[in-house]
Design a protein around this motif. Structure first.
Motif: not given
Length: 220
Positions: A75, A173, A208, A211-212, A214-220
């Motif tokens: 990632r 990420y 789902k 994606a959720n 990744l949405r929770k753990w990702a740092e943008t």
């Protein structure tokens, strides 16, 4: 997670790289080591201002970033420009941990991409240490090993021949190595399920969940 990825570079790319490097200038590798690693780093690196350096580094960087397994497992958010290293008899790199910060990049993942045939040199194994022990790697040309930058690791002395590798570091990420492994496992199952059965309700549920997380753990 330690992961080996094959066929990152094609045979044609490897041939071009090795031929170009045979005529290129190398300098002492200590110039890019941290103050403590400098004491145990004994190799040479492609000269940064060598005329061929930008082309070779971009070729390697493109191959790494275009690899689908690398994308799934790591990632990547930022990938540092690679270093091309050469080890000749007597050279090694003692036990060290990679710097946590390199410029504006936090090192989450390290990688070593092997450039020449392992049968042409003796020694030179990359040894990665974790709670289960020491793990040696000496891969086929064009293959790479990716591993958490938090690990202690070293390169065994080369006794005959020449070892050519490229190394670089990645800010992901997803900072946590355990979280990256969960995402990689889910993504692997998701792709396998799709290839076998197509788009099913089970595939949608896995997608789902993936994606959720990744949405929770990702740092943008």
């Amino acid at each position: 997670m330690i992961l080996c990825i094959g066929n990152v570079l094609t045979a044609e790319e490897l041939s071009y790289l090795c031929n170009a490097l045979a005529a290129a200038s190398f300098v002492d590798g200590k110039t890019t080591a941290g103050w403590h690693a400098r004491q145990v780093k004994h190799n040479t690196q492609l000269k940064e201002d060598a005329a061929i350096a930008p082309e070779l580094k971009q070729m390697i960087l493109n191959a790494i970033q275009n690899n689908s397994v690398f994308q799934m497992a790591v990632r990547p958010k930022l990938v540092r420009s690679p270093l091309i290293s050469r080890y000749t008899p007597g050279m090694s790199y003692g036990t060290h941990v990679d710097n946590a910060l390199m410029g504006n990049l936090r090192t989450d993942v390290s990688l070593t991409l092997f450039l020449n045939d392992p049968n042409t040199y003796e020694g030179g194994e990359l040894v990665i240490e974790d709670s289960l022990g020491s793990h040696p790697f000496k891969l086929e040309a064009g293959s790479m090993v990716v591993y958490p930058s938090t690990t202690l690791h070293h390169v065994e002395p080369v006794t005959t021949g020449e070892r050519l590798v490229t190394v670089t570091w990645v800010q992901s990420y997803v900072r946590d190595a355990g979280d990256r492994e969960i995402l990689f496992d889910l993504d692997t199952v998701r792709h396998t399920l799709f290839e076998t059965h197509g788009k099913t309700s089970e595939f949608d549920l896995l997608s789902k969940t993936h994606a959720n997380l990744l949405r929770k753990w990702a740092e943008t």
